[in-house]
Motif scaffolding. Structure first.
Motif, mmCIF file in Angstrom:
data_model
loop_
_atom_site.group_PDB
_atom_site.id
_atom_site.type_symbol
_atom_site.label_atom_id
_atom_site.label_comp_id
_atom_site.label_asym_id
_atom_site.label_seq_id
_atom_site.Cartn_x
_atom_site.Cartn_y
_atom_site.Cartn_z
ATOM 1 N N ALA A 99 -2.089 -40.141 -2.690
ATOM 2 C CA ALA A 99 -2.348 -38.917 -1.924
ATOM 3 C C ALA A 99 -1.516 -38.887 -0.643
ATOM 4 N N TYR A 100 -1.416 -40.025 0.027
ATOM 5 C CA TYR A 100 -0.635 -40.091 1.265
ATOM 6 C C TYR A 100 0.850 -39.904 0.979
ATOM 7 N N ALA A 101 1.316 -40.460 -0.149
ATOM 8 C CA ALA A 101 2.727 -40.321 -0.503
ATOM 9 C C ALA A 101 3.095 -38.865 -0.800
ATOM 10 N N ARG A 102 2.124 -38.085 -1.244
ATOM 11 C CA ARG A 102 2.395 -36.677 -1.514
ATOM 12 C C ARG A 102 2.422 -35.838 -0.242
ATOM 13 N N LEU B 103 6.806 -48.735 -7.007
ATOM 14 C CA LEU B 103 5.746 -49.530 -6.387
ATOM 15 C C LEU B 103 4.374 -49.117 -6.914
ATOM 16 N N LEU B 104 4.107 -47.829 -6.924
ATOM 17 C CA LEU B 104 2.806 -47.341 -7.376
ATOM 18 C C LEU B 104 2.648 -47.463 -8.888
ATOM 19 N N ALA C 164 -3.763 -53.215 -2.786
ATOM 20 C CA ALA C 164 -3.931 -53.269 -1.338
ATOM 21 C C ALA C 164 -2.582 -53.397 -0.638
ATOM 22 N N ARG C 165 -1.724 -54.259 -1.141
ATOM 23 C CA ARG C 165 -0.393 -54.425 -0.540
ATOM 24 C C ARG C 165 0.418 -53.139 -0.638
ATOM 25 N N ALA C 166 0.349 -52.490 -1.802
ATOM 26 C CA ALA C 166 1.107 -51.258 -1.997
ATOM 27 C C ALA C 166 0.588 -50.152 -1.089
ATOM 28 N N ALA C 167 -0.737 -50.029 -0.987
ATOM 29 C CA ALA C 167 -1.323 -48.986 -0.149
ATOM 30 C C ALA C 167 -0.926 -49.179 1.313
ATOM 31 N N LEU C 168 -0.885 -50.424 1.745
ATOM 32 C CA LEU C 168 -0.494 -50.700 3.123
ATOM 33 C C LEU C 168 0.984 -50.384 3.350
ATOM 34 N N GLN C 169 1.828 -50.691 2.379
ATOM 35 C CA GLN C 169 3.244 -50.364 2.500
ATOM 36 C C GLN C 169 3.460 -48.856 2.555
ATOM 37 N N VAL C 170 2.746 -48.118 1.725
ATOM 38 C CA VAL C 170 2.908 -46.666 1.684
ATOM 39 C C VAL C 170 2.450 -46.032 2.991
ATOM 40 N N HIS C 171 1.327 -46.490 3.526
ATOM 41 C CA HIS C 171 0.786 -45.909 4.757
ATOM 42 C C HIS C 171 1.564 -46.331 5.998
ATOM 43 N N ILE D 121 0.089 -46.893 10.276
ATOM 44 C CA ILE D 121 -1.239 -46.297 10.407
ATOM 45 C C ILE D 121 -2.285 -47.058 9.591
ATOM 46 N N GLY D 122 -1.836 -47.730 8.525
ATOM 47 C CA GLY D 122 -2.755 -48.493 7.701
ATOM 48 C C GLY D 122 -3.323 -49.710 8.400
ATOM 49 N N TYR D 123 -2.662 -50.155 9.480
ATOM 50 C CA TYR D 123 -3.136 -51.316 10.228
ATOM 51 C C TYR D 123 -4.212 -50.949 11.249
ATOM 52 N N THR D 124 -4.342 -49.692 11.570
ATOM 53 C CA THR D 124 -5.243 -49.305 12.653
ATOM 54 C C THR D 124 -6.694 -49.415 12.229
ATOM 55 N N ALA D 125 -7.541 -49.825 13.160
ATOM 56 C CA ALA D 125 -8.963 -49.974 12.865
ATOM 57 C C ALA D 125 -9.621 -48.635 12.593
ATOM 58 N N GLU D 126 -9.056 -47.575 13.138
ATOM 59 C CA GLU D 126 -9.660 -46.256 12.982
ATOM 60 C C GLU D 126 -9.456 -45.675 11.580
ATOM 61 N N HIS D 127 -8.404 -46.076 10.912
ATOM 62 C CA HIS D 127 -8.114 -45.525 9.581
ATOM 63 C C HIS D 127 -9.016 -46.192 8.540
ATOM 64 N N HIS D 128 -9.605 -45.381 7.671
ATOM 65 C CA HIS D 128 -10.576 -45.934 6.726
ATOM 66 C C HIS D 128 -9.940 -46.795 5.642
ATOM 67 N N LEU D 129 -8.599 -46.778 5.517
ATOM 68 C CA LEU D 129 -7.937 -47.616 4.521
ATOM 69 C C LEU D 129 -8.318 -49.085 4.704
ATOM 70 N N GLY D 130 -8.486 -49.490 5.962
ATOM 71 C CA GLY D 130 -8.812 -50.878 6.251
ATOM 72 C C GLY D 130 -10.121 -51.342 5.653
#
Length: 312
Positions: A203-206, A224-225, A266-273, A276-285
């Motif tokens: 979804a983020y990649a789109r 990757l995906l 998990a690794r792929a999702a973090l690479q794509v994001h 922002i994927g590292y931030t505590a506020e983002h629910h991906l974490g």
């Protein structure tokens, strides 16, 4: 060995998905991590209304008496939504350890949460400060457990781990089936979490654009995906097949494959994001840390691969 979900199982999974999609599950996970379990417990009561907590409780104790195939169907959805709490312990394992009809009825109704420590591969009891029943399994016997006051830190802040000491005499005996049920439940949970990470990344990649194009249009991200899709689709029949056979070898193969697939997701999702994927506020974490914790829970990859080789 093939397992195709029945129409009833598909409907159950869809109902569970609809319930959790309409709930603020990320908010409940964050509150659970902060020591405020009330939103999560409300979620558990809703799950009880759908029959999730009664799945493995015998019918004579007001449960559904469901098999492992129903269990993995439910746990894929629970993992997809990162539901907090001792899921495998309370829903999959405790019913196999208890002979007390009243406690089993309380489990089925969602009035009681249970957690379990099964050393050496499950050395800590998850969420023992919230669970109303703590069990310790040692040398084939089941004991009532007393958790230590301070939890052991987990990479997933919503997973509070406690050392447990046995109290009093044995409540009964057990074979290895409870452990296998716990491993299989965690494998299905990993499968669901991996699928959620894949969906979030796609979804983020789109929607994320660079140089006037969505980043998902670039070949590197597509590959990757696609690798994640392949690994999840290869792991899924192993999890479903293990629910049919329930052998130690098949359960371990399912756990190893699901853990590796979810970790890749998990690794792929973090690479794509990106950052922002590292931030505590983002629910991906919430899913990243859950996958990292569950890959080592109920036996790590090395242990389960060794069991597969031993059973070959």
């Amino acid at each position: 060995m093939r397992f195709t979900p029945s129409p009833e199982q598909r409907q159950f999974a869809a109902s569970l998905h609809d319930l959790l999609s309409g709930a603020d599950t990320p908010g409940a996970v964050r509150a659970w991590a902060e020591g405020r379990p009330e939103p999560g417990l409300k979620l558990w009561r809703d799950l009880a209304d759908l029959g999730v907590t009664a799945l493995r409780v015998p019918e004579e104790c007001d449960g559904l008496g469901a098999g492992l195939t129903d269990l993995v169907i439910a746990f894929e959805v629970l993992g997809y939504h990162a539901v907090p709490g001792p899921l495998a312990e309370s829903v999959a394992v405790a019913p196999a350890l208890l002979g007390d009809g009243e406690r089993l009825r309380a489990l089925a109704a969602g009035r009681l949460l249970a957690t379990v420590a099964l050393p050496p591969h499950v050395p800590y009891a998850l969420d023992a400060d919230v669970a109303g029943l703590v069990l310790l399994v040692e040398n084939g016997a089941v004991y009532r457990g007393e958790p230590e006051t301070e939890p052991v830190r987990s990479v997933d802040a919503a997973r509070r781990l406690f050392r447990v000491a046995g109290t009093g005499g044995a409540l009964g005996a057990t074979d290895g089936s409870a452990f296998e049920a716990g491993v299989l439940a965690v494998a299905a949970e990993l499968l669901g979490a991996g699928q959620r990470l894949l969906d979030e990344a796609a979804a983020y990649a789109r929607q994320r654009h660079q140089y006037g194009r969505p980043i998902g249009s670039y070949q590197a991200l597509k590959h990757l995906l696609a690798d994640v899709v392949t690994r999840l689709e290869l792991a899924r029949p192993l999890v479903h097949g293990a629910a049919v056979t329930a052998t130690a070898r098949d359960v371990s193969a399912a756990k190893a494959a699901a853990g590796e697939a979810a970790y890749l997701a998990a690794r792929a999702a973090l690479q794509v994001h990106g950052a922002i994927g590292y931030t505590a506020e983002h629910h991906l974490g919430l899913w990243l840390t859950r996958v990292r914790a569950l890959t080592g829970a109920w036996g790590g990859g090395a242990y389960h691969r060794a069991r597969v080789l031993a059973g070959a």
